[in-house]
Enzyme design. Sequence first.
Site, PDB file in Angstrom:
ATOM      1  CB  SER A  50      44.362  48.577  48.380  1.00 29.05           C
ATOM      2  OG  SER A  50      45.890  48.419  49.744  1.00 29.05           O
ATOM      3  CE1 TYR A  60      48.709  48.529  44.800  1.00 25.66           C
ATOM      4  CE2 TYR A  60      48.208  48.283  47.100  1.00 25.66           C
ATOM      5  CZ  TYR A  60      47.723  48.051  45.270  1.00 25.66           C
ATOM      6  OH  TYR A  60      46.044  47.164  45.418  1.00 25.66           O
TER       7      TYR A  60
HETATM    8  P1  NAD Z   1      45.288  41.268  39.163  1.00 22.18           P
HETATM    9  O1  NAD Z   1      46.988  41.660  38.530  1.00 22.18           O
HETATM   10  O2  NAD Z   1      45.034  39.898  39.064  1.00 22.18           O
HETATM   11  O3  NAD Z   1      44.546  41.754  37.985  1.00 22.18           O
HETATM   12  C1  NAD Z   1      44.464  43.377  37.095  1.00 22.18           C
HETATM   13  C2  NAD Z   1      44.519  42.878  35.931  1.00 22.18           C
HETATM   14  O4  NAD Z   1      44.614  44.604  35.464  1.00 22.18           O
HETATM   15  C3  NAD Z   1      44.641  41.969  34.994  1.00 22.18           C
HETATM   16  O5  NAD Z   1      44.056  41.707  34.202  1.00 22.18           O
HETATM   17  C4  NAD Z   1      45.137  42.992  34.064  1.00 22.18           C
HETATM   18  O6  NAD Z   1      46.216  42.051  32.620  1.00 22.18           O
HETATM   19  C5  NAD Z   1      45.029  44.074  34.530  1.00 22.18           C
HETATM   20  N1  NAD Z   1      45.032  45.527  33.532  1.00 22.18           N
HETATM   21  C6  NAD Z   1      47.261  45.815  34.258  1.00 22.18           C
HETATM   22  N2  NAD Z   1      46.593  46.727  33.300  1.00 22.18           N
HETATM   23  C7  NAD Z   1      46.082  47.142  32.788  1.00 22.18           C
HETATM   24  C8  NAD Z   1      45.963  48.985  32.186  1.00 22.18           C
HETATM   25  N3  NAD Z   1      46.937  49.089  31.764  1.00 22.18           N
HETATM   26  N4  NAD Z   1      44.324  48.633  31.063  1.00 22.18           N
HETATM   27  C9  NAD Z   1      44.030  47.487  31.368  1.00 22.18           C
HETATM   28  N5  NAD Z   1      44.119  46.014  32.216  1.00 22.18           N
HETATM   29  C10 NAD Z   1      44.987  46.285  33.197  1.00 22.18           C
HETATM   30  O7  NAD Z   1      45.019  41.927  40.435  1.00 22.18           O
HETATM   31  P2  NAD Z   1      43.643  41.192  41.401  1.00 22.18           P
HETATM   32  O8  NAD Z   1      44.150  40.881  42.623  1.00 22.18           O
HETATM   33  O9  NAD Z   1      42.718  40.600  40.507  1.00 22.18           O
HETATM   34  O10 NAD Z   1      43.563  43.166  41.814  1.00 22.18           O
HETATM   35  C11 NAD Z   1      42.111  44.450  41.201  1.00 22.18           C
HETATM   36  C12 NAD Z   1      42.373  45.450  41.471  1.00 22.18           C
HETATM   37  O11 NAD Z   1      42.537  45.400  43.873  1.00 22.18           O
HETATM   38  C13 NAD Z   1      43.524  46.448  41.773  1.00 22.18           C
HETATM   39  O12 NAD Z   1      43.409  46.986  42.393  1.00 22.18           O
HETATM   40  C14 NAD Z   1      44.398  45.801  43.128  1.00 22.18           C
HETATM   41  O13 NAD Z   1      45.463  46.915  43.678  1.00 22.18           O
HETATM   42  C15 NAD Z   1      43.373  46.010  44.074  1.00 22.18           C
HETATM   43  N6  NAD Z   1      43.819  45.215  45.115  1.00 22.18           N
HETATM   44  C16 NAD Z   1      44.049  43.781  45.294  1.00 22.18           C
HETATM   45  C17 NAD Z   1      44.642  43.233  46.858  1.00 22.18           C
HETATM   46  C18 NAD Z   1      45.038  41.683  46.542  1.00 22.18           C
HETATM   47  O14 NAD Z   1      44.852  41.444  48.154  1.00 22.18           O
HETATM   48  N7  NAD Z   1      45.169  41.522  45.421  1.00 22.18           N
HETATM   49  C19 NAD Z   1      44.134  43.947  47.400  1.00 22.18           C
HETATM   50  C20 NAD Z   1      43.635  45.558  47.742  1.00 22.18           C
HETATM   51  C21 NAD Z   1      43.019  46.232  46.833  1.00 22.18           C
END
Ligand code: NAD
Length: 269
Positions: free
Chosen positions: A150, A163
Amino acid sequence: MDYGLKGKTAVVTGAGGVICGVMSKELAKQGVKVALLDILEENARKVADEITAAGGEAIALKADVLDPKSLEEACSKVVEAFGGVDFLINGAGGNKRQATTSPEMDFFHLEADAIRWVFDLNVTGAILTTQAFGKELVKKGKGCVINIASMAGYLPLTNTVAYSAAKAAVANFTKWMAVHFNLNYSKEIRVNAIAPGFLLTEQNRYLLTNPDGSSTPRGEKVIAKTPMGRYGKPEELCGALMWLLSDDASFVTGAVIPVDGGFSAYWGV
Ligand code: NAD
């Protein structure tokens, strides 16, 4: 575009979520067999059903990235279904309001459990999952791991104390794991990370938008510091993903690739 990935097998954690759901669908379009893992199995299943309805190959499995037993069970099922693993996408991750400072929650009262939860999910989860599925890459002597880092890992963002530190650790782990595979197991296993800029998804909506959909002051700052002047879309991460998995990136390992509309290149001045 054809990235030459047809017939490979990918394991995607957090595949029921926004970013990894989109990535899973794009992998399937490339002819990759996708194992969609999520702690919320029904969300992973919805994406898997969409993939199979469109003619792709996918299975949905319940797995907790913090539970080695659950990961080992999922790994056995993936091997049984697809015969092995070529790619691992460590996508499960996220933040928690209780580990985030705000006018209602100052730094000195953040809950220890919430801080630990954020570290565990993002860092320990990626490490444990790479332990479980990395063995399959070692058996083949080649393959790729992709972590999701990130912008918060480059320079910490305000408020998201746990985070930011956790995502910095994800980038650090990416480099560590890349070196470890090459020095100890195979010169053809690569580990890289994608560092998304700001996408508007469920995990950060409360920080970037008000309940009426208007931008919070934080959201306005993000857009002002993104030279491209907008949030990214999950689909815009897929080009970097496919490239990193393809042979075009055969000499790329230990890299953290920003896909951020220029956010990390700009001081705001
Ligand atoms: P999201 O919340 O839509 O998806 C995360 C998924 O992980 C969910 O489906 C959740 O059920 C699953 N999860 C949570 N705990 C878990 C566990 N213990 N075991 C298995 N699965 C589990 O989030 P997203 O926005 O799609 O993010 C995906 C990745 O991208 C994450 O690592 C997030 O930190 C990273 N990210 C997101 C952004 C953003 O702007 N959305 C930016 C940078 C990085």
